[in-house]
Design a protein around this motif. Structure first.
Motif, mmCIF file in Angstrom:
data_model
loop_
_atom_site.group_PDB
_atom_site.id
_atom_site.type_symbol
_atom_site.label_atom_id
_atom_site.label_comp_id
_atom_site.label_asym_id
_atom_site.label_seq_id
_atom_site.Cartn_x
_atom_site.Cartn_y
_atom_site.Cartn_z
ATOM 1 N N HIS A 1 2.019 5.991 -7.219
ATOM 2 C CA HIS A 1 0.840 6.533 -7.893
ATOM 3 C C HIS A 1 0.869 8.066 -7.881
ATOM 4 N N ALA A 2 1.283 8.619 -6.754
ATOM 5 C CA ALA A 2 1.368 10.085 -6.665
ATOM 6 C C ALA A 2 2.507 10.593 -7.532
ATOM 7 N N ARG B 1 -5.359 10.808 7.297
ATOM 8 C CA ARG B 1 -6.168 11.492 6.293
ATOM 9 C C ARG B 1 -7.180 10.524 5.660
ATOM 10 N N PHE C 1 0.840 -1.212 0.000
ATOM 11 C CA PHE C 1 0.000 0.000 0.000
ATOM 12 C C PHE C 1 0.873 1.260 0.000
ATOM 13 N N ASP D 1 2.765 1.643 -3.325
ATOM 14 C CA ASP D 1 1.803 1.992 -4.387
ATOM 15 C C ASP D 1 1.365 3.447 -4.271
ATOM 16 N N ALA D 2 1.100 3.858 -3.035
ATOM 17 C CA ALA D 2 0.632 5.237 -2.813
ATOM 18 C C ALA D 2 1.681 6.238 -3.281
ATOM 19 N N ARG E 1 -11.168 10.891 5.804
ATOM 20 C CA ARG E 1 -11.996 10.872 4.599
ATOM 21 C C ARG E 1 -13.103 9.805 4.696
ATOM 22 N N ILE F 1 3.053 11.032 2.536
ATOM 23 C CA ILE F 1 2.595 12.269 1.881
ATOM 24 C C ILE F 1 3.620 12.603 0.801
ATOM 25 N N ILE G 1 -0.093 18.572 -2.976
ATOM 26 C CA ILE G 1 0.331 17.572 -1.992
ATOM 27 C C ILE G 1 -0.579 16.356 -2.165
ATOM 28 N N PHE G 2 0.026 15.186 -2.297
ATOM 29 C CA PHE G 2 -0.779 13.955 -2.406
ATOM 30 C C PHE G 2 -0.738 13.278 -1.033
ATOM 31 N N ASP G 3 -1.827 13.405 -0.314
ATOM 32 C CA ASP G 3 -1.824 12.964 1.087
ATOM 33 C C ASP G 3 -2.436 11.572 1.202
ATOM 34 N N ASN G 4 -1.587 10.612 1.484
ATOM 35 C CA ASN G 4 -2.085 9.256 1.699
ATOM 36 C C ASN G 4 -1.690 8.765 3.081
#
Lengths: 463, 199
Positions: B108-109, B175, B101, B104-105, B179, B159, B168-171
């Protein structure tokens, strides 16, 4: 994998607006979350979007936000709030977040605060009576389920007392149907908010009420959402839960002033007294959410309260409200100065739907006739008072003097009542007959003989 | 003389008797009136007290109803917070999919960023730094990759910063939880209802 994107490039902050650069795929009216260095999250809405830039209106205001650390997230949908029957008995802020110390309700139902457009064909004509316990309203300007009936007040007049009294006393006559009150206050002071909470709590009606408060010290932009949030819950309770909901909105003038402020920040061309040209349609988007729907048991009745600046009924806010709503209840300063509570003016007040919600099987057979006769006689009293001011009371005929006696009694006994006094429609009509009986039977030209014989009180009994 | 004297005496006695009788009857009347007043006052007080008691009882009932409602929500909320903390800990410590995860996060960002890529991680997750760099390099060539620790991230995740693009891609898990919190709360409530813990 969907990853949340936050934007950090801002080109400016202006009043309640922030300008975000480099945005992609953002929609108009989309909800925005704004975070700065602190853990606080503010909510906003996209007002304008072009290829690279978005204008965001921050509901909680921009005070204290720093451009340096700010992160903006576009949520991808319009503002939604959780709606549930469990929200009854709770107190919320202007954006629908609980402020009574308990967490938000947990529910499967989320509804868009802008409401669903109602197909005009699916609307049902408002009928049936709501008893407020106030004679001047029930007797002469009857509130009907599904109606929108505003109260036009002035600065310093007791509209808050009247609103609390209506919220406390309002009921429908059939016991098997559920009735609830939703109260939304915009731009009110803390003491007024406390008064409303205490009043509902002490009278025991808070359990079937919900209160939405946007206080005077809250950012003015929040007030634009408050009535919509309150009406969203009302729609859920009315059309999904089958309840009859009375929505009291106070003070709509504060709402309009927020709209003016926002419009001015956006640099829009002002219309009358600086209000935006779309004030009418904006107000309609709130007031038109009242009504009844075919195949749905519940109803939404609205009583918006607005203060007329300088008691000016031609001011854009009461003027445009009057075009949308179905009548109005006007508070009169002259009556207020005489110490009459509630100072509801007899003549300029009007309920356009009254005729469809009163009479046999709803209130009482003679209701319409009594109201019409009282109205006609009070109008004559006003004319005679004007005449007496010129020629003197001694010069008036005996009948005219009787009318003056009727006028005084009407104001002191029919219009006037205590803040705690809850009159049934039967009591109201009986007081009305007592007033009518101060004049000879011949003067009751709007009432049928049968009703005169039945209800007229002879002089001996009357005295 | 005797006759006059006896006549006066008789008259006086009659007057005294009449006065006494009047006094007795007036006292009786007063007592009766007082008794009625006392009875009425008692009834009035009784009615008022009964109404006041009913009003206060209704207030208490309403208040207790509201407090019960709030208490139930608070208890559920505390339960949700507790199980979320447990679940988050479990994800980081024992879930074999966590590393995938995380990588990937970040990848992907990074795919959406031109040039410099800056990734923030928790201190514990820096053990994946090398693998993350390799994955990011594989995803796009000629990148400047910076990976550093961010103390603001507490539960894990990453992040990714795109400074030139202002994004900013916040994973971070916090967060993601924020969500999804409404859905999670609803799901917990559904399970609690199913199990009969909440009516």
């Amino acid at each position: 994998m969907s990853i949340e994107v936050e934007y950090t490039k801002l080109s400016g902050i202006s009043g309640p607006l922030i300008f975000v650069e480099g945005v992609k795929g953002v929609g108009y009216g989309e909800i925005v979350e704004i975070r700065d260095g602190s853990s606080e999250i503010r909510i906003g809405q996209t007002l304008e979007v072009d290829e690279q830039r978005a204008v965001v209106q921050v509901f909680e205001g921009t005070r204290g936000l720093s451009m340096k650390d700010m992160r903006i997230t576009f949520v991808g949908k319009s503002l939604e709030i959780p709606v549930d029957r469990d929200m009854l008995g709770r107190v919320f802020d202007g954006l629908g977040r609980p402020i009574d110390g308990a967490p938000q309700v947990i529910t499967d139902s989320m509804m868009n605060v802008n409401g669903l457009p109602i197909n005009p064909w699916s609307r049902e004509y408002p009928r049936d009576f709501i008893q407020t316990g106030i004679s001047a309203i029930d007797g002469m300007n009857t509130l009907i389920r599904g109606q929108k009936l505003p109260i036009f007040s002035g600065s310093g007049m007791p509209h808050n007392l009247i609103a609390a009294q209506i919220a406390r006393q309002a009921r429908i006559l059939s016991a098997e149907e559920e009735f609830t009150v939703i109260f939304a206050a915009m731009g009110v002071k803390f003491d007024v908010a406390r008064f409303f909470i205490d009043s509902l709590e002490e009278s025991g009606v808070l359990t079937h009420s919900a209160i939405f408060l946007s206080l005077a010290d809250a950012p003015s932009i929040e007030r634009l959402i408050t009535p919509r949030v309150a009406l969203t819950l009302a729609e859920h309770l009315a059309f999904n839960e089958g309840m009859h909901v009375l929505v009291i909105l106070t003070d709509m003038t504060n709402y309009c002033e927020s709209l003016r402020e926002l419009s001015s920040s956006r640099g829009e061309v002002p219309s009358r007294k600086g209000y935006p040209g779309y004030l009418y349609s904006d107000l309609a988007s709130i007031h038109e959410r009242a009504g009844r729907l075919k195949d749905h048991k519940g109803s939404i009745t609205q009583v918006p309260i607005l203060t007329m600046p300088s008691d000016d009924i031609s001011h854009p806010v009461p003027d445009l409200t009057g075009y949308i709503t179905e009548g109005q209840i006007v508070l009169e300063r002259e009556l207020f100065n005489k110490g009459i509570y509630p100072p509801i003016a007899g003549l300029p007040s009007l309920s356009r739907l009254m005729k469809d919600g009163i009479g046999e099987e709803r209130t009482r057979k003679d209701h319409a006739e009594v109201a019409a006769q009282l109205f006609a006689m009070y109008a004559k009293v006003k004319r005679i008072r004007a005449l007496a001011a010129i020629v003197g009371e001694e010069e008036l005929s005996e009948l005219d003097k009787d009318y003056l006696t009727f006028g005084t009694s009407f104001e002191k006994q029919f219009l006037s009542q205590g803040y705690e006094e809850n009159r049934s429609i039967e009591q109201t009509l009986n007081i009305g007959w007592k007033m009518l009986s101060l004049l000879p039977k011949d003067e009751l030209y709007r009432i049928c003989t049968e009703d005169i014989q039945r209800y007229y009180i002879p002089e001996t009994e009357c005295s | 003389m005797d006759t006059l004297e006896s006549s006066i005496r008789e008259e006086s006695e009659r007057t005294i008797r009449a006065t006494k009788e009047k006094e007795i009857s007036e006292i009786k009347e007063m007592e009766e009136a007082c008794a009625i007043d006392i009875e009425n006052f008692g009834k009035k007080i009784e009615t008022e007290t009964a109404a006041k008691i009913a009003e206060e009882l209704s207030k208490l009932e309403n208040k207790s109803l509201l407090e019960r409602k709030k208490f139930k929500l608070r208890a559920i909320e505390a339960f949700i917070t507790h199980i979320v903390e447990d679940a988050v800990k479990e994800i980081r410590d024992n879930n074999p999919r966590y590393k995938t995860f995380l990588l990937d996060a970040a990848v992907h960002a990074a795919e959406q960023i031109q040039g410099r890529v800056e990734v923030s991680l928790t201190e514990d997750d820096r053990i994946f730094e090398k693998e993350m760099k390799e994955a990011l390099n594989a995803a796009g060539s000629n990148r400047n990759i910076f990976i550093h620790e961010d103390k603001k991230i507490k539960w894990g995740g990453c992040i990714v910063h795109d400074e030139p693009g202002g994004r900013i891609f916040d994973n971070s898990i916090e967060r993601i939880y924020f969500r999804k919190s409404l859905t999670i709360r609803r799901e917990v409530m559904r399970i609690l209802k199913q199990q009969g813990f909440v009516v």
